[in-house]
Write an enzyme that holds these catalytic residues in place. Structure first.
Site, PDB file in Angstrom:
ATOM      1  N   SER A 254       0.645  -1.082  -0.017  1.00 16.14           N
ATOM      2  CA  SER A 254      -0.296   0.339  -0.244  1.00 16.14           C
ATOM      3  C   SER A 254       0.994   1.007  -0.055  1.00 16.14           C
ATOM      4  O   SER A 254       0.295   2.554   0.267  1.00 16.14           O
ATOM      5  CB  SER A 254      -0.656  -0.109   0.943  1.00 16.14           C
ATOM      6  OG  SER A 254      -1.389  -0.877   1.046  1.00 16.14           O
TER       7      SER A 254
ATOM      8  N   ASN B 264      -3.485   6.125  -1.414  1.00 17.15           N
ATOM      9  CA  ASN B 264      -3.201   6.410  -0.220  1.00 17.15           C
ATOM     10  C   ASN B 264      -2.783   7.350   0.295  1.00 17.15           C
ATOM     11  O   ASN B 264      -3.130   7.689   1.631  1.00 17.15           O
ATOM     12  CB  ASN B 264      -2.523   5.153  -0.019  1.00 17.15           C
ATOM     13  CG  ASN B 264      -2.844   3.910   0.334  1.00 17.15           C
ATOM     14  OD1 ASN B 264      -4.754   3.613   0.269  1.00 17.15           O
ATOM     15  ND2 ASN B 264      -2.686   2.603   0.153  1.00 17.15           N
TER      16      ASN B 264
ATOM     17  N   HIS C 220      -1.173  -2.885  -7.277  1.00 13.80           N
ATOM     18  CA  HIS C 220      -2.111  -2.128  -6.418  1.00 13.80           C
ATOM     19  C   HIS C 220      -3.878  -2.408  -6.147  1.00 13.80           C
ATOM     20  O   HIS C 220      -3.951  -1.680  -6.717  1.00 13.80           O
ATOM     21  CB  HIS C 220      -1.555  -0.843  -5.306  1.00 13.80           C
ATOM     22  CG  HIS C 220      -1.881  -0.725  -3.985  1.00 13.80           C
ATOM     23  ND1 HIS C 220      -2.170   1.127  -4.071  1.00 13.80           N
ATOM     24  CD2 HIS C 220      -2.359  -1.053  -3.341  1.00 13.80           C
ATOM     25  CE1 HIS C 220      -2.545   1.012  -2.275  1.00 13.80           C
ATOM     26  NE2 HIS C 220      -3.180  -0.635  -2.169  1.00 13.80           N
TER      27      HIS C 220
ATOM     28  N   GLU D 131      -3.513   0.295  -9.137  1.00 17.42           N
ATOM     29  CA  GLU D 131      -2.476   1.483  -9.605  1.00 17.42           C
ATOM     30  C   GLU D 131      -1.260  -0.041 -10.387  1.00 17.42           C
ATOM     31  O   GLU D 131      -0.702  -0.683  -9.002  1.00 17.42           O
ATOM     32  CB  GLU D 131      -2.177   1.747  -7.392  1.00 17.42           C
ATOM     33  CG  GLU D 131      -3.321   3.706  -8.085  1.00 17.42           C
ATOM     34  CD  GLU D 131      -2.573   3.767  -6.731  1.00 17.42           C
ATOM     35  OE1 GLU D 131      -2.957   4.954  -6.046  1.00 17.42           O
ATOM     36  OE2 GLU D 131      -2.645   3.411  -5.672  1.00 17.42           O
TER      37      GLU D 131
END
Ligand code: CAA
Length: 512
Positions: free
Chosen positions: A114, A185, A135, A147
């Site tokens: 992450s 994130n 991701h 991602e």
């Protein structure tokens, strides 16, 4: 392909691949962890069947493509392995060392990290050119964003191959470079962490914070409920990585987040996080208890400054059959101040001579923010909450500080998005795509920002910055430039602040 680590995310990723017809070796460290992980997968598939979204024979076919395994050697023949183990660099490096040992050099090795550096993971492998970030977002079977994180070591063609694969899975890949938190994130976690800080400083209750995000901004989940979904331990790890890369108060993990993780309250997966999931009936509603405390007033003194917000409120009160006077000298059940950004409710309350009976009311979309000053009585607040309910609105309590509650949550988040563009890391369009597809936002941060208007967001951030002296709220220069020039961020570049699209109508009205 192989998935290494069958926690919530790993099991979800295994499901995504198996649903797309791809065989999955599902690896876990021991039989117990494997049993738990397969249980997550089975529960998700059974849920889809019970909702009529999947036929029983499809469930069996998907399940037959997943081969549970405990030894890395079972992944020897895969074309792709995805590591989904906890966010500890050493652990990830061990997994990659094993994958390096067993997989063919032609296989792509991906990490679902992450926030950790994909470069740092790749650099210690034998063939760093085939290492990449892939991701996914939680719940993996639902969220469309992937991602794809390239490093300076990634070989030509690997990112394109992984992006093609993501499309085959029905996902929308965005290619990003290796920076802490990538796009989604790096924006989401500071916003969630800020929500925890608002909770722990008594700024608002957990239910009100979540309702401000859902009813006030239009997001699919409140930040505290979302933290429980992501896992507080995962969130804390990401905050620590963001802080080590960017520093500063915006990236400092809230002490309460850390304490909850210390206590083992990691969220849904442990049965308890910010909310308690042991009693499912209590938790599903997340009621803020703001509705039943008092009777709605029959007579109201309405104070405003002649703007649309006041006129709308006057119409709503009249329609609900409530007697309204504008004269504070007349005795009424409640003094209601039509609150607006940049105008403290307290000043207007003091001017009435009955500040204990006065509260502000601020509309953010369909959500009423009942703004209490330090002189508002509990009775006046309860009465205003009941009034909001009678007018047909959900309501939250907010304190008489810049941004009230919705703005206090949203505007620093929008400032973070502007800073990311200012740093030339991602474009407004990429950021909007990431947040809509990865986090289910109905409108991306820049659509929200443009509908509120850069000048209004700037003014609120400046007030927050002045009030708290916290650099987290310092408006980025790029925002000030857009505000001064009167230009929007979005590709369409409609006139700013017009609220012309339906995008962000809730937040747009929160600036008025
Ligand atoms: N697994 C599989 N499917 C799930 C699921 C799960 N855990 N949870 C929900 N779903 C499915 C449901 O089956 C349902 O599908 P159908 O419409 O086909 O029946 C659909 O999702 C909607 O579910 P619900 O009706 O139960 O609930 P909802 O409408 O409230 O949506 C939600 C639930 C999709 C989670 C929605 O609230 C949402 O989008 N929330 C935001 C989630 C988010 O922000 N995720 C990103 C977190 S950050 C991250 O993951 C990155 C990281 O590295 C930390």
């Amino acid at each position: 392909m192989a998935v290494v680590g069958l926690g919530t995310m790993g099991a979800g990723i295994a499901e995504v691949f198996a649903r797309a017809g791809i065989g999955v070796v599902a690896l876990e460290a021991d039989a117990e962890a494997l049993r738990r992980g397969v249980g997550i997968l089975d529960a998700s598939l059974s849920r889809a069947v019970s909702r009529g979204r999947l036929a029983a024979h499809e469930q069996a076919a998907i399940r037959s493509r997943v081969r549970p395994a405990e030894a890395f050697s079972d992944a020897a023949a895969v074309d792709l392995a995805i590591e989904v183990v906890p966010e500890r660099l050493e652990l990830k490096r061990q997994v990659f060392a094993e994958l390096d040992r067993v997989c063919s050099p032609a296989a792509i090795l991906a990490t679902n990290t992450s926030s950790l550096s994909v470069t740092a993971i790749a650099a210690t492998t034998k063939h760093p050119g085939r290492v990449i970030g892939m991701h996914f977002f939680n719940p993996a079977p639902v969220m469309r964003l992937v991602e794809v994180v390239s490093t300076v070591l990634t070989a030509d063609g690997v990112a394109a191959a992984v992006s093609d694969l993501a499309r085959r899975l029905g996902k929308s890949p965005v290619q990003v470079s290796d920076r802490a938190g990538f796009v989604a994130n790096a924006l989401l976690l500071p916003y969630l962490n800020h929500a925890v800080r608002l909770l722990e400083t008594g700024y608002a209750s957990r239910e009100d914070i979540d309702l401000a995000a859902t009813a006030g901004i239009g997001l699919p989940m409140g930040p505290l409920a979302l933290l429980d979904l992501i896992g507080l331990d995962t969130a804390l790890s990401i905050m620590e990585v963001l802080h080590s890369e960017f520093g500063g108060p915006r990236y400092t993990a809230a002490p309460l987040l850390r304490r909850l993780v210390d206590a083992g309250r990691t969220g849904r997966k442990s049965g308890r996080g910010i909310y308690d999931y042991a009693d499912a009936s209590a938790d599903k509603t997340h009621s803020n208890g703001n509705m039943a405390a008092s009777a709605a007033p029959d007579t109201v003194t309405l104070i405003g400054s002649g703007d649309d917000a006041e006129a709308d409120l006057a119409t709503a009160l009249a329609t609900a059959g409530i007697n309204v006077t504008r004269n504070p000298a007349h005795p009424t059940d409640l003094i209601l101040i039509a609150a607006a950004a940049g105008r403290p409710v307290l000043a207007a309350a003091l001017a009435t001579g009955r500040p204990d009976q006065a509260v502000g009311l601020h509309m953010a979309g369909g959500l009423a923010e009942v703004v209490q000053t330090s002189l508002s009585s509990g009775q006046a607040v309860a009465s205003a909450l009941a009034l909001a309910s009678r007018l047909g609105h959900s309501a939250v309590r907010a304190v008489d500080r810049p941004g009230f509650l919705v703005g206090a949550l949203l505007y620093p988040h929008l400032a973070d998005a502007v800073r990311m563009v200012q740093d030339d890391y991602a474009s407004p369009a990429d950021i909007d795509t990431a947040m809509t597809l990865g986090c289910g936002y109905p409108h991306g941060p820049f659509q929200l920002l443009d509908s509120v208007g850069p000048a209004a967001v700037l003014a609120s951030l400046e007030s927050m910055h002045t009030a708290y002296g916290d650099s987290s709220f310092a408006p980025p220069p790029l925002l000030a430039e857009h505000a001064a020039a009167g230009i929007a961020f979005g590709a369409g570049s409609e006139p700013v602040g017009a609220g012309s699209a339906s995008a962000g109508s809730a937040a747009a009205s929160s600036a008025s």
